[in-house]
Design a protein around this motif. Structure first.
Motif, PDB file in Angstrom:
ATOM      1  N   ALA A 241      -7.021  -9.634  -7.447  1.00  0.00           N
ATOM      2  CA  ALA A 241      -6.220  -8.473  -7.054  1.00  0.00           C
ATOM      3  C   ALA A 241      -5.962  -7.634  -8.289  1.00  0.00           C
ATOM      4  O   ALA A 241      -5.478  -8.142  -9.311  1.00  0.00           O
ATOM      5  N   GLU A 242      -6.306  -6.357  -8.202  1.00  0.00           N
ATOM      6  CA  GLU A 242      -6.181  -5.461  -9.364  1.00  0.00           C
ATOM      7  C   GLU A 242      -5.288  -4.281  -8.988  1.00  0.00           C
ATOM      8  O   GLU A 242      -5.583  -3.520  -8.065  1.00  0.00           O
TER       9      GLU A 242
ATOM     10  N   LYS B 212      -6.684  -2.894  -5.182  1.00  0.00           N
ATOM     11  CA  LYS B 212      -7.922  -3.336  -4.550  1.00  0.00           C
ATOM     12  C   LYS B 212      -8.088  -4.841  -4.729  1.00  0.00           C
ATOM     13  O   LYS B 212      -7.590  -5.431  -5.689  1.00  0.00           O
ATOM     14  N   PHE B 213      -8.783  -5.426  -3.773  1.00  0.00           N
ATOM     15  CA  PHE B 213      -9.048  -6.860  -3.772  1.00  0.00           C
ATOM     16  C   PHE B 213     -10.559  -7.076  -3.780  1.00  0.00           C
ATOM     17  O   PHE B 213     -11.288  -6.407  -3.045  1.00  0.00           O
ATOM     18  N   THR B 214     -11.001  -7.992  -4.603  1.00  0.00           N
ATOM     19  CA  THR B 214     -12.416  -8.345  -4.647  1.00  0.00           C
ATOM     20  C   THR B 214     -12.553  -9.865  -4.606  1.00  0.00           C
ATOM     21  O   THR B 214     -11.676 -10.599  -5.083  1.00  0.00           O
TER      22      THR B 214
ATOM     23  N   GLN C 195       0.827  -1.204   0.000  1.00  0.00           N
ATOM     24  CA  GLN C 195       0.000   0.000   0.000  1.00  0.00           C
ATOM     25  C   GLN C 195       0.866   1.260   0.000  1.00  0.00           C
ATOM     26  O   GLN C 195       0.531   2.253  -0.667  1.00  0.00           O
TER      27      GLN C 195
ATOM     28  N   GLN D  77      -3.389   2.565  -7.385  1.00  0.00           N
ATOM     29  CA  GLN D  77      -4.351   2.013  -6.445  1.00  0.00           C
ATOM     30  C   GLN D  77      -4.321   0.488  -6.519  1.00  0.00           C
ATOM     31  O   GLN D  77      -4.001  -0.091  -7.558  1.00  0.00           O
TER      32      GLN D  77
END
Length: 563
Positions: free
Chosen positions: A422-423, A411-413, A400, A409
């Motif tokens: 993970a993007e 982000k995890f979805t 981070q 940035q």
């Protein structure tokens, strides 16, 4: 720590206040005790006056030498006591209050005058004894006796008032002492106790923090040591294969393993600055296709060992020349892939990367999908506290920090029915004109290379051969000064840690000779204080070892263009 001087000052102040109070109390009590002693003497003398008046009356009736001598002594004592009781200083009576003064000097009694008359008659009888004077003395003594009794009562009453005053003063001093103790307890000792308690709490917290940091660093070093062995093992293995088969493809794997080792070493060097959140992003011309492929390919073996499929899809746009921080991007890519493999027990890993170009900006899009149980931050944190040596464990906090520093940035979805996506998106500056090769052709210069390690010097010379006219090697700063004074050079590559004369002193002396010559510091020393020092001495720029040919070329080109 200012606590000890502050406490010492307040503690001494409290002690001085108590000492001052006790000293004042002692002075007052000594004065009052002296007054009480005087009162006792006064009462004693006043009582003696009654007895002496009767002795004078008795001895005045005895006509004998012994009687006259006793009379004389009684008269002297009576007269002396009377003078003591009625003595004055500065117009004030020492021992007479208002009531006693009225008794002694005012009508109707006038005890002072009665006493003087009594003394006068007694002295006349002493000189010329006769019966008439003896009878007068007896009569006057009977009149004088009740008045002397009244005087004694008044003296006793006065002493009683003084005793009551002493008692009240003693009570006042006691109350004042309690007040001072209460004030000191509330405003001195209680705050001191709180400060001591808080200081001990802070010290305990600092000790715990230091212990935790020590344990964290110990675990970190152990894990990094384990992780560094992976690319080292690959280097040894592929070199052995190349020696046996002379297959050039093995050298490609060696190159990938070396690059991965370089990235790991860079992350270790970077650890201290990241912990201080003092991140300096470097800008070099890079090719993201090579950066990402190199970062991902070393994890294919890890996926294979867990029987996981590993698919890597790289977009064509990644072949464009870009500007960015290759090592940090490679570390981020490797960390995301590593975590995906770590938390996946069956299935596979899908990796996709490409450059997305819009009217507003261009950015790197990197996506990792796995078929694991799902991303669990608590589980990851728990694994970082165990002895499981998977990855360097610098963790998502460092991810981070780096993503934020790079302006991107992460982000995890959750994926359905299971798995994690993970993007990562990082802004990229695309080199549209692609002037890289033209710059190389234009670069033709004389280079002074100051490097004490012969192997490193030969490697750097090889890197510079296609783009530099001549490279002259010096093994230390003193030799570099001798060569520089007789030669002509366009740029100096300077190592820092060398024998005889180090790079700091050599930089200072070369800068004194030539104020405009570009000096590029090439070092493995990542200490920020040393870098600040060499810049103050005249360095133009710096690069960390191990060097990349493209990065070195870009840096030299930029320095010479500015010149």
């Amino acid at each position: 720590m200012s606590l000890i001087p502050n406490m010492k000052f307040r503690y001494i102040g409290a002690l001085l206040a108590m000492a001052l109070l006790l000293s004042m109390a002692m002075v007052v009590m000594q004065y009052l005790l002296h007054q009480q002693s005087q009162d006792a003497r006064v009462i004693n003398l006043a009582g003696m006056q009654r007895m002496l008046s009767q002795r004078i009356a008795l001895f005045s009736s005895i006509d004998s030498p012994q009687g006259l001598e006793a009379l004389r002594l009684a008269i002297d004592d009576f007269e002396g006591n009377h003078h003591f009781l009625t003595e004055k200083e500065g117009g004030q009576y020492h021992h007479l209050n208002e009531s006693l003064e009225s008794l002694y000097y005012e009508n109707p009694i006038q005890l002072h005058q009665q006493s003087l008359t009594f003394i006068t008659l007694a002295k006349r009888h002493l000189k010329q004894p006769n019966t008439q004077l003896s009878e007068g003395i007896l009569t006057l003594s009977q009149t004088l006796l009740p008045n002397l009794n009244q005087a004694v009562s008044l003296f006793e009453h006065q002493a009683k008032l003084n005793t009551e005053r002493v008692r009240k003063i003693e009570l006042l001093i006691w109350l004042l002492g309690l007040t001072v103790l209460f004030i000191e307890a509330k405003f001195v000792f209680r705050p001191m106790a709180k400060e001591i308690t808080e200081t001990f709490r802070q010290l305990e917290a600092s000790k715990k923090l230091a212990d935790d940091a020590l344990q964290s660093k110990s675990r970190f070093l152990a894990r990094v040591s384990h992780e560094l062995r992976t690319p080292l093992q690959a280097l040894h293995g592929y070199l052995d294969e190349f020696i046996k088969s002379a297959d050039a493809k093995q050298l490609e794997h060696v190159k990938s393993a070396a690059n991965q080792l370089d990235i790991l070493l860079y992350s270790v060097e970077d650890f201290n600055s990241l912990s201080q959140q003092d991140i300096v992003i470097e800008r070099h011309q890079i090719q993201l296709h090579d950066v990402i492929k190199t970062a991902c390919i070393s994890f294919q073996l890890s996926a294979h060992n867990k029987s996981l499929t590993f698919n890597l899809a790289l977009g064509n746009a990644l072949n464009m020349a870009c500007f960015g921080d290759a090592k940090r991007i490679a570390w981020l890519v490797g960390e995301l892939v590593n975590n995906a493999i770590k938390f996946t027990e069956r299935g596979g890993i899908q990796v996709f990367a490409d450059i997305v170009m819009t009217q507003e900006a261009s950015y790197l899009e990197f996506i990792v999908e796995d078929t694991g149980e799902g991303f669990d931050y608590k589980r990851l944190q728990e694994s970082m506290r165990t002895e499981h040596f998977q990855g360097s464990q610098l963790g998502l906090q460092r991810c981070q920090l780096l993503v934020s520093a790079l302006g991107g940035q992460l982000k995890f979805t959750a994926r359905k029915p299971f798995g994690t996506r993970a993007e990562l998106q990082i802004p990229i500056e695309v080199d549209i004109e692609n002037v890289r090769s033209s710059k190389r052709e234009k670069l033709s210069t004389n280079v002074l290379l100051v490097e004490d390690n012969l192997i490193n010097a030969r490697v750097i010379e090889k890197m510079l051969q296609p783009i530099a006219k001549q490279v002259t090697h010096a093994e230390h700063g003193e030799q570099a000064l001798e060569i520089y004074q007789v030669g002509k050079f366009d740029v100096v590559l300077m190592d820092l840690n060398m024998p005889i004369m180090n790079g700091f002193e050599a930089t200072r002396k070369i800068r004194a000779i030539d104020p405009i010559i570009p000096i590029l510091v090439v070092t493995a020393n990542t200490n920020s204080a040393d870098l600040d020092k060499v810049y103050e001495l005249g360095a133009t720029a710096h690069l960390y070892k191990p060097l990349q040919t493209e990065v070195l070329t870009d840096k030299l080109t930029a320095m010479l263009d500015k010149r």
